[in-house]
Write a protein that holds these residues in place. Structure first.
Motif, PDB file in Angstrom:
ATOM      1  N   ALA A   7      40.434  43.339  42.891  1.00  0.00           N
ATOM      2  CA  ALA A   7      40.508  42.021  42.264  1.00  0.00           C
ATOM      3  C   ALA A   7      39.464  41.967  41.162  1.00  0.00           C
ATOM      4  O   ALA A   7      38.299  42.297  41.377  1.00  0.00           O
ATOM      5  CB  ALA A   7      40.250  40.927  43.287  1.00  0.00           C
ATOM      6  N   VAL A   8      39.878  41.599  39.946  1.00  0.00           N
ATOM      7  CA  VAL A   8      38.974  41.478  38.808  1.00  0.00           C
ATOM      8  C   VAL A   8      39.119  40.088  38.204  1.00  0.00           C
ATOM      9  O   VAL A   8      40.009  39.325  38.569  1.00  0.00           O
ATOM     10  CB  VAL A   8      39.257  42.562  37.741  1.00  0.00           C
ATOM     11  N   ALA A   9      38.232  39.765  37.272  1.00  0.00           N
ATOM     12  CA  ALA A   9      38.328  38.472  36.585  1.00  0.00           C
ATOM     13  C   ALA A   9      39.577  38.444  35.713  1.00  0.00           C
ATOM     14  O   ALA A   9      39.780  39.322  34.868  1.00  0.00           O
ATOM     15  CB  ALA A   9      37.086  38.237  35.742  1.00  0.00           C
ATOM     16  N   VAL A  10      40.430  37.448  35.945  1.00  0.00           N
ATOM     17  CA  VAL A  10      41.674  37.283  35.195  1.00  0.00           C
ATOM     18  C   VAL A  10      41.748  35.854  34.672  1.00  0.00           C
ATOM     19  O   VAL A  10      41.477  34.902  35.406  1.00  0.00           O
ATOM     20  CB  VAL A  10      42.909  37.576  36.071  1.00  0.00           C
ATOM     21  N   SER A  11      42.116  35.688  33.417  1.00  0.00           N
ATOM     22  CA  SER A  11      42.352  34.362  32.860  1.00  0.00           C
ATOM     23  C   SER A  11      43.719  34.339  32.190  1.00  0.00           C
ATOM     24  O   SER A  11      44.276  35.382  31.847  1.00  0.00           O
ATOM     25  CB  SER A  11      41.258  33.989  31.852  1.00  0.00           C
ATOM     26  N   VAL A  12      44.270  33.144  32.028  1.00  0.00           N
ATOM     27  CA  VAL A  12      45.550  32.974  31.340  1.00  0.00           C
ATOM     28  C   VAL A  12      45.273  32.791  29.852  1.00  0.00           C
ATOM     29  O   VAL A  12      44.650  31.806  29.449  1.00  0.00           O
ATOM     30  CB  VAL A  12      46.333  31.783  31.905  1.00  0.00           C
ATOM     31  N   LEU A  13      45.714  33.741  29.050  1.00  0.00           N
ATOM     32  CA  LEU A  13      45.589  33.612  27.596  1.00  0.00           C
ATOM     33  C   LEU A  13      46.617  32.636  27.052  1.00  0.00           C
ATOM     34  O   LEU A  13      46.329  31.825  26.181  1.00  0.00           O
ATOM     35  CB  LEU A  13      45.757  34.979  26.931  1.00  0.00           C
ATOM     36  N   CYS A  14      47.833  32.731  27.579  1.00  0.00           N
ATOM     37  CA  CYS A  14      48.929  31.877  27.116  1.00  0.00           C
ATOM     38  C   CYS A  14      49.787  31.479  28.312  1.00  0.00           C
ATOM     39  O   CYS A  14      50.334  32.346  28.999  1.00  0.00           O
ATOM     40  CB  CYS A  14      49.774  32.592  26.070  1.00  0.00           C
ATOM     41  N   ALA A  15      49.884  30.182  28.561  1.00  0.00           N
ATOM     42  CA  ALA A  15      50.644  29.691  29.717  1.00  0.00           C
ATOM     43  C   ALA A  15      52.135  29.594  29.443  1.00  0.00           C
ATOM     44  O   ALA A  15      52.932  29.455  30.381  1.00  0.00           O
ATOM     45  CB  ALA A  15      50.110  28.327  30.155  1.00  0.00           C
ATOM     46  N   GLU A  16      52.531  29.670  28.173  1.00  0.00           N
ATOM     47  CA  GLU A  16      53.961  29.658  27.832  1.00  0.00           C
ATOM     48  C   GLU A  16      54.640  30.840  28.507  1.00  0.00           C
ATOM     49  O   GLU A  16      54.215  31.985  28.372  1.00  0.00           O
ATOM     50  CB  GLU A  16      54.146  29.736  26.324  1.00  0.00           C
ATOM     51  N   ARG A  17      55.707  30.577  29.235  1.00  0.00           N
ATOM     52  CA  ARG A  17      56.353  31.638  30.011  1.00  0.00           C
ATOM     53  C   ARG A  17      57.308  32.448  29.136  1.00  0.00           C
ATOM     54  O   ARG A  17      58.126  31.884  28.403  1.00  0.00           O
ATOM     55  CB  ARG A  17      57.113  31.047  31.198  1.00  0.00           C
ATOM     56  N   ARG A 233      42.908  54.071  39.941  1.00  0.00           N
ATOM     57  CA  ARG A 233      42.569  52.661  40.128  1.00  0.00           C
ATOM     58  C   ARG A 233      43.853  51.846  40.177  1.00  0.00           C
ATOM     59  O   ARG A 233      44.866  52.225  39.579  1.00  0.00           O
ATOM     60  CB  ARG A 233      41.669  52.126  38.999  1.00  0.00           C
ATOM     61  N   SER A 234      43.787  50.710  40.874  1.00  0.00           N
ATOM     62  CA  SER A 234      44.917  49.793  40.945  1.00  0.00           C
ATOM     63  C   SER A 234      44.369  48.373  40.988  1.00  0.00           C
ATOM     64  O   SER A 234      43.589  48.028  41.875  1.00  0.00           O
ATOM     65  CB  SER A 234      45.761  50.080  42.197  1.00  0.00           C
ATOM     66  N   ILE A 235      44.747  47.565  40.012  1.00  0.00           N
ATOM     67  CA  ILE A 235      44.167  46.240  39.812  1.00  0.00           C
ATOM     68  C   ILE A 235      45.235  45.170  40.002  1.00  0.00           C
ATOM     69  O   ILE A 235      46.317  45.251  39.415  1.00  0.00           O
ATOM     70  CB  ILE A 235      43.534  46.144  38.420  1.00  0.00           C
ATOM     71  N   ALA A 236      44.935  44.177  40.830  1.00  0.00           N
ATOM     72  CA  ALA A 236      45.887  43.114  41.125  1.00  0.00           C
ATOM     73  C   ALA A 236      46.062  42.194  39.926  1.00  0.00           C
ATOM     74  O   ALA A 236      45.104  41.878  39.214  1.00  0.00           O
ATOM     75  CB  ALA A 236      45.408  42.314  42.323  1.00  0.00           C
ATOM     76  N   ASP A 282      39.229  41.547  32.794  1.00  0.00           N
ATOM     77  CA  ASP A 282      37.990  42.303  32.622  1.00  0.00           C
ATOM     78  C   ASP A 282      37.999  43.416  33.652  1.00  0.00           C
ATOM     79  O   ASP A 282      37.806  43.165  34.841  1.00  0.00           O
ATOM     80  CB  ASP A 282      36.773  41.402  32.821  1.00  0.00           C
ATOM     81  N   ILE A 283      38.206  44.669  33.197  1.00  0.00           N
ATOM     82  CA  ILE A 283      38.355  45.782  34.126  1.00  0.00           C
ATOM     83  C   ILE A 283      37.182  46.759  34.073  1.00  0.00           C
ATOM     84  O   ILE A 283      37.183  47.766  34.780  1.00  0.00           O
ATOM     85  CB  ILE A 283      39.679  46.540  33.897  1.00  0.00           C
ATOM     86  N   GLY A 284      36.202  46.467  33.221  1.00  0.00           N
ATOM     87  CA  GLY A 284      34.992  47.276  33.216  1.00  0.00           C
ATOM     88  C   GLY A 284      35.088  48.589  32.468  1.00  0.00           C
ATOM     89  O   GLY A 284      34.238  49.466  32.644  1.00  0.00           O
ATOM     90  N   VAL A 285      36.100  48.744  31.632  1.00  0.00           N
ATOM     91  CA  VAL A 285      36.217  49.936  30.787  1.00  0.00           C
ATOM     92  C   VAL A 285      36.557  49.483  29.374  1.00  0.00           C
ATOM     93  O   VAL A 285      36.933  48.338  29.153  1.00  0.00           O
ATOM     94  CB  VAL A 285      37.277  50.933  31.295  1.00  0.00           C
TER      95      VAL A 285
END
Length: 298
Positions: A7-17, A233-236, A282-285
């Motif tokens: 689990a990493v920090a995730v934000s929504v850049l654009c909520a338009e689907r 690596r595998s990121i949710a 943010d995946i640290g690379v």
């Protein structure tokens, strides 16, 4: 042993689907990200510094782009390649590609470090073997590999000596040795990795160290593979049908990932509340700048 899901920090850049969000690209000179909603014929433009997002209507389906210069982009559309004027949105045909085949459309793409543009087609209903990998090199469209069902995960090693691509339908990731000066293959591709588990290999990008970061369609994750084909690596991710990543930001230290709700009924969409949205991770690379495409004789 497969790596634990992170689990990493995730934000929504654009909520338009997006019905079928795909083809993200980033222009570091203007700090602007671009991506497509293929089915709805829309091009998204996000100014990352301000968070402002504009949506441009397109006259045809398009799935990916490459920056030419500060004024122009090269779009991969359902019937070929087209130059787009960024200020006006005007399109100019560069090359017809499968324009006489109504059963196919464009799909994945990525620019090689040399400026050669790899892109793919596929069947509109994912018909077996209907897709082809192409290269736009020195002003000409060159067929590379026909007979692929869903050509995806096009990306390149940082030094341009290796190309990668996948057939999503077969669950196979391939590598191919390239001429770094031209971006064209030197030999036949070899199998690098076979995907196991939920979902399929979709769009991909390499980071500055050469790891292959691949969105897993139907798997709600972003996987990283070594150049040897090992899953490291595998990121949710918050949406199940993730489609394609690209590194963004002045330091290329964040990842933009698109997603889609194509093929999901009302119940599936309700169970996946972030479906079709576009995310920043943010995946640290760190990644690196996407090369600009070279138009050759044009």
């Amino acid at each position: 042993m497969a790596p634990a899901l992170e689990a990493v920090a995730v934000s929504v850049l654009c909520a338009e689907r997006c019905h079928l969000g795909e083809g993200p690209a980033y222009d570091s000179a203007s700090d602007t990200a671009w991506w497509f909603d293929i089915i709805e014929r829309r091009l998204f433009e996000a100014r990352l510094g301000t968070g402002e997002v504009a949506i441009h209507a397109l006259p045809a389906m398009a799935s990916a782009l490459a920056m030419v210069d500060a004024r122009r982009q090269l779009l991969v559309t359902e019937d070929g390649l087209a130059l787009r004027d960024i200020a006006t949105g005007a399109l100019e045909r560069v090359a017809a590609v499968e324009a006489d085949n109504a059963a196919t459309r464009s799909n994945d793409a990525r620019v090689h470090p040399s400026g050669t543009f790899w892109f793919s087609t596929m069947g509109r209903k994912a018909e077996p073997g209907a897709g082809t990998l192409y290269a736009f090199h020195a002003g000409a469209v060159i067929p590379l590999l026909p007979g692929i069902t869903i050509p995806n995960a096009i990306c390149f090693s940082p030094d341009g000596t290796v190309g990668y691509f996948a057939d999503t339908a077969a669950g196979q990731l391939f590598r191919v040795r390239l001429d770094p000066a031209s971006g064209l293959p030197l030999e036949a591709p070899t199998l690098l990795h076979v995907h196991a588990g939920a979902g399929g290999l979709d769009g991909a990008v390499t980071d500055a160290e050469g790891l292959i970061w691949c969105a897993i369609w139907g798997g709600a994750r972003l996987n990283a593979y070594s150049p040897a084909g090992d899953l490291v690596r595998s990121i949710a991710l918050p949406a199940r049908q993730t489609t394609c990543p690209v590194f963004v930001g002045p330091a290329f230290d964040r990842v933009l990932v698109t997603s889609a709700w194509e093929g999901m009924d009302e119940a599936a969409r309700a169970a996946d509340p972030e479906h079709g949205r576009t995310f920043l991770l943010d995946i640290g690379v760190k990644g690196r700048a996407e090369p600009r495409v070279r138009l050759g004789g044009l």
